[in-house]
Scaffold this active site. Structure first.
Site, PDB file in Angstrom:
ATOM      1  N   ASP A   1      45.151  17.941  -7.461  1.00 16.53           N
ATOM      2  CA  ASP A   1      43.943  17.618  -6.717  1.00 16.53           C
ATOM      3  C   ASP A   1      44.195  17.981  -5.256  1.00 16.53           C
ATOM      4  O   ASP A   1      45.247  18.517  -4.915  1.00 16.53           O
ATOM      5  CB  ASP A   1      43.568  16.137  -6.877  1.00 16.53           C
ATOM      6  CG  ASP A   1      44.702  15.200  -6.481  1.00 16.53           C
ATOM      7  OD1 ASP A   1      45.687  15.665  -5.866  1.00 16.53           O
ATOM      8  OD2 ASP A   1      44.614  13.995  -6.771  1.00 16.53           O
TER       9      ASP A   1
ATOM     10  N   SER B   1      45.289  11.707 -20.034  1.00 17.75           N
ATOM     11  CA  SER B   1      45.274  12.885 -19.164  1.00 17.75           C
ATOM     12  C   SER B   1      45.071  12.446 -17.712  1.00 17.75           C
ATOM     13  O   SER B   1      44.884  11.264 -17.426  1.00 17.75           O
ATOM     14  CB  SER B   1      44.168  13.846 -19.605  1.00 17.75           C
ATOM     15  OG  SER B   1      42.904  13.221 -19.499  1.00 17.75           O
ATOM     16  N   TYR B   2      45.083  13.415 -16.806  1.00 22.67           N
ATOM     17  CA  TYR B   2      45.001  13.115 -15.377  1.00 22.67           C
ATOM     18  C   TYR B   2      43.747  12.286 -15.081  1.00 22.67           C
ATOM     19  O   TYR B   2      42.639  12.683 -15.433  1.00 22.67           O
ATOM     20  CB  TYR B   2      44.972  14.419 -14.578  1.00 22.67           C
ATOM     21  CG  TYR B   2      45.179  14.221 -13.104  1.00 22.67           C
ATOM     22  CD1 TYR B   2      46.351  13.641 -12.620  1.00 22.67           C
ATOM     23  CD2 TYR B   2      44.209  14.600 -12.185  1.00 22.67           C
ATOM     24  CE1 TYR B   2      46.547  13.454 -11.271  1.00 22.67           C
ATOM     25  CE2 TYR B   2      44.396  14.418 -10.827  1.00 22.67           C
ATOM     26  CZ  TYR B   2      45.566  13.845 -10.375  1.00 22.67           C
ATOM     27  OH  TYR B   2      45.763  13.656  -9.029  1.00 22.67           O
ATOM     28  N   PRO B   3      43.911  11.105 -14.433  1.00 23.47           N
ATOM     29  CA  PRO B   3      42.771  10.184 -14.317  1.00 23.47           C
ATOM     30  C   PRO B   3      41.855  10.427 -13.127  1.00 23.47           C
ATOM     31  O   PRO B   3      40.929   9.663 -12.921  1.00 23.47           O
ATOM     32  CB  PRO B   3      43.463   8.818 -14.183  1.00 23.47           C
ATOM     33  CG  PRO B   3      44.750   9.126 -13.498  1.00 23.47           C
ATOM     34  CD  PRO B   3      45.169  10.500 -13.953  1.00 23.47           C
TER      35      PRO B   3
END
Length: 862
Positions: free
Chosen positions: A119, A335-337
């Site tokens: 991110d 998975s990526y939150p």
């Protein structure tokens, strides 16, 4: 053999990724900072054999701050913070020595692969790592590429191996957008916060907040809560009337009918309709309808929806929910939150993810049936271009996870299964009745196919009584018709879930920062979390928002921050210049700041109504050394003493209790001493209010109590009560607490070490004599005759608290929550720990109390 350094964002991630890439054959050791491990293995990279070194950071390596002098509130005009005050990057956590650690591990490496979170914050950390590592890496030859970026969305073998096979480059534009946001928030937030904190805390005594903060995102967030509060306060209930009819379908059964007019606000008109219908004995069926309807399955799960459900259904605050999700991610369960996407990519392996849940005890039957019959195509959601939606990555049980982690994982998994299930289908039946001139209706629902509600039962269609079979013209006897008087209700306070929705709608914060902003307004005492996780603004929060509206509404409205967020996104996309966006935004807020300062009287008028001035607040406690009148102790945060006659305010230590100290006075300024205590098992020390705020000696700093005062002859000072070097920290001195008897304590004047000693002793005194072994001051202890630990019924003993075997048995060290022997030379307390200078690193002075009082006096007066 060349070396490849790989860096992840957290130690647990580094370990998981290294295990996957090395197929379990790796060696690990702790790094020099003790927080991060290094995992090493051999393999191939760019077609050649290499040695891999996998390690991590602990979040951001660096943080942005002002240069030293600009951090002093009293010496800098807040207006200077917008442009004149230079900023610098400092280590985010100096204790971790992260830059040095990265340089040690990166020295001599040939390539670096960055495994930071995918991110904007992760991209920013990439460049923080590169700034530390690139100068010590081997130089590239012939323009060879040495910096690589791995992009992944989950910690699974497939995803990690794919990321390693498709390495890219870090995105400098995304990193710049984070730099811009950090600088804007620092400059704008600090300028407004410093000004309003100093202005209002100097005038009012019951604000109950140590920091009256302003934040470009935090303040609009608070604004939403206060806006709802204002609607509640201004709401005036109105009385209305409703007709309710009941018809009998058979002997034991009746139907309750809803009035088609819903309600009327005039009693006489309602009474007229009642009179017209009351005379009727039968209700005629006007129309019937039966329609098949569907309740749509949910979209794929993104961060905002997860936080909403966690708050409204699981009772978990956004900050806690996000932390729990991050732990599940680093452990490989989800998975990526952090994602804004609600649409599965075309190549997403839905069947594979579903198959992992086929043997789960809670939803195995549903999953097996879906796999056998074929999964339903998920609804088309929004593709934000960041990460795939949040999905489970492996099966887990309640026993395995437990607590909130299990509850959140269960919801994420059920939501995922629901997205590939069928819609819930039900039959809605409606019958319209006429009673006299008025129409009434009743309806019922019958589930035809539960669809996704089988796995999300809380979303199921509520069970309703089935309606009788009838057709137009049928008549049913009227049981009763009555008129009900009701009142309109005000809206309730915003729930966290509703606030998250408003923030997302208006572009306040990001999926990652929304929980932080909500947590901030709670911690700042601007709102309180009530039952049902509703956010109720405090008096301070309400007055602040009303004050902003009165001076400059744009400070609290979401519009200006939303526009800034759009500009930051343009920087991330490479469509806007970083410097131009930064300069323009700061110029806008600088003008607003000057107008705010000039118009602060408008907010002050609101404060005067809600809060009491300092002179009218608090209770008399100790005497001022200047006018000898009582000063008032203001207990609300930040606690302080105020002399209304001299119009002086003196800050005090926080997070403890303050009381008068035996009416004793400071020999320097004649102020009465006060005693600060953190509790019966914690530290306590006396202090002079004036010396605490205006240090009398050159070697003292603001905020020092008597236990750090170097006055040569005062009975409360370090010179008289200091014993010797702290056993834990490098700069502290252990000082006797003379107020602690009969449960005597010795505490460090720098860290939180507290030694409990000599319980039930009559008297403990620090002697002028010192220990011949460690040079610590000797203690003269007079024990209770009935409970004396000394042989031969002796009651008095002088010795060293560190070296004397008699005293060693009577001392216990408390450090934070842990309790362990103070003398750690071996398994028992008797062996001592060998004090003196050997413990201190070379070049570090050994702190001890001053011995020669005349020399000390001469040093100060010369």
């Amino acid at each position: 053999m060349k070396t490849v350094l790989m860096v992840a964002e957290k130690p647990s991630l580094a370990q998981s990724i290294a295990k996957i890439l090395s197929r379990g054959s790796l060696s690990s050791h702790k790094g020099l900072n003790g927080a991060c491990s290094v995992h090493e293995y051999t393999g191939t990279f760019a077609g050649q054999p290499v040695r891999f070194k996998m390690t991590s950071v602990c979040g951001h390596v660096m943080t942005l701050d002002f240069l030293g002098k600009y951090n002093k509130w009293d010496k800098v005009d807040p207006a200077e913070l917008f442009s004149q005050a230079p900023t610098e990057k400092k280590e985010a956590n100096p204790k971790l020595n992260m830059v040095k650690f990265l340089q040690v591990e990166g020295r001599g490496c040939d390539y670096i692969v960055l495994w930071l979170d995918c991110d904007k914050e992760g991209e920013n950390i990439c460049f923080e790592v590169l700034d530390a590592v690139l100068p010590v890496m081997n130089k590239a030859h012939g323009g060879e590429k040495t910096v690589f970026r791995a992009r992944f969305s989950s910690i699974t073998d497939t995803d990690i191996c794919n990321a390693m096979a498709c390495l890219g480059e870090p995105d400098h534009n995304e990193a710049l957008s984070v730099d811009a946001r950090q600088e804007l928030d620092l400059r704008i937030g600090c300028a407004f916060t410093r000004f309003q904190t100093k202005y209002f805390q100097g005038k009012y005594g019951d604000l109950d907040s140590s920091l009256i903060s302003f934040g470009p995102c935090q303040t609009p967030t608070l604004g939403f809560c206060v806006e709802r509060h204002d609607k509640i306060q201004s709401f005036k209930p109105e009385t209305y009337w409703v007709l309710q009819a009941k018809v009998n379908t058979d002997k034991d059964r009746s139907l309750l009918l809803d009035w088609d007019r819903v309600r009327v606000f005039d009693r006489e008109i309602a009474q007229m309709f009642l009179n017209m219908t009351k005379l009727e004995k039968e209700a005629q069926v006007e129309a019937t309808s039966r329609k098949e309807k569907a309740k749509q399955r949910p979209l794929a799960l993104n961060t905002v929806e997860m936080l909403r459900v966690a708050s409204s259904s699981l009772g978990m605050g956004p900050q806690h929910a996000m932390q729990t999700a991050e732990r599940l991610y680093t452990q490989g369960y989800i998975s990526y939150p952090r994602t804004e996407t609600t649409h599965y990519p075309e190549n997403f392996d839905l069947k594979g993810s579903l198959r992992q849940q086929a043997n789960h005890p809670y939803w195995a039957d549903t999953v097996k049936r879906l796999l056998a019959e074929g999964i339903n195509r998920p609804r088309k959601g929004h593709d934000a271009g960041d990460h795939p939606p949040i999905t489970p990555m492996k099966s887990a049980t309640e026993a395995e996870l437990g607590g909130d982690a299990w509850r959140l994982y269960e919801y994420i998994t059920r939501h995922f299964i629901a997205t590939v299930s069928h819609d819930c289908k039900y039959l809605q039946s409606t019958i319209s009745f006429r009673i006299g001139p008025e129409l009434f209706t009743c309806s019922g629902k019958t589930v035809l196919s539960p669809g996704f509600t089988e796995v999300m039962p809380w979303q199921s269609v509520p069970l309703e009584e089935s309606l009788p079979t009838c057709q137009r013209g049928d008549a049913f006897p009227v049981g009763e018709v009555k008129m009900l008087e009701k009142q309109t209700n005000p809206p309730d306070y915003l729930t966290e879930a509703e606030l998250i929705t408003l923030m997302e709608k208006h572009g306040i914060g990001t999926d990652a920062s929304i929980p932080v902003h909500i947590n901030n307004i709670c911690q700042r005492n601007y709102v309180t979390v009530e039952s049902g996780r509703r956010l109720k603004p405090t008096n301070l929060g309400i007055v602040l928002v009303h004050g902003y509206y009165k001076i400059d509404a744009e400070l609290v409205l979401p519009t200006i921050r939303s526009a800034v967020e759009k500009q930051l996104n343009l920087i991330a996309q490479g469509k806007a210049d970083y410097r131009q966006v930064l300069g323009h935004t700061l110029d806008v807020f600088k003008r607003k700041f000057h107008y705010f300062v000039d118009s602060i009287a408008g907010m002050d008028e609101l404060m005067e109504v809600s809060f009491s001035p300092l002179a009218a607040t608090g209770k008399p406690l100790s005497r001022c050394g200047k006018c000898h009148r009582f000063m008032k102790y203001i207990q609300a945060k930040p606690s302080r003493l105020h002399c209304s006659h001299c119009d002086e305010t003196y800050t005090l230590p926080q997070n403890g209790t303050i009381k008068l100290y035996k009416e004793l006075r400071c020999p320097l300024d004649d102020f009465e001493l006060v005693l600060w205590s953190s509790g019966s098992r914690g530290k306590s020390y006396p202090l002079c209010p004036y010396c605490y705020n205006h240090p009398p000696f050159r070697d003292m700093k603001k905020g020092m109590g008597c236990n750090e005062c170097t006055h040569p002859s005062c009975q409360h000072s370090l010179s008289m009560l200091g014993i010797g070097q702290c056993v834990e920290c490098e700069s502290g001195v252990l000082v006797l607490d003379p107020t602690s008897g009969p449960k005597w304590k010795v505490a460090c004047n720098k860290c939180n070490v507290v030694a409990h000693c000599f319980e039930n002793a009559h008297r403990v005194r620090v002697s002028a004599d010192t220990c011949s072994v460690c040079e610590a001051a000797l203690l003269d202890v007079d024990f209770n005759k009935a409970k004396s630990p000394l042989p031969g019924d002796e009651t008095q003993h002088m010795g060293c608290v560190f070296c004397d075997p008699v005293f060693q048995e009577l001392v216990e060290l408390k450090h934070a929550a842990s309790c362990h022997p103070m003398h750690r030379g071996g398994p028992g307390r008797r062996q001592g720990r060998g004090r003196g200078r050997a413990r201190r690193p070379p070049g570090k002075p050994n702190p001890r109390r001053p011995k020669d009082k005349m020399s000390a006096l001469a040093a100060y007066f010369v």
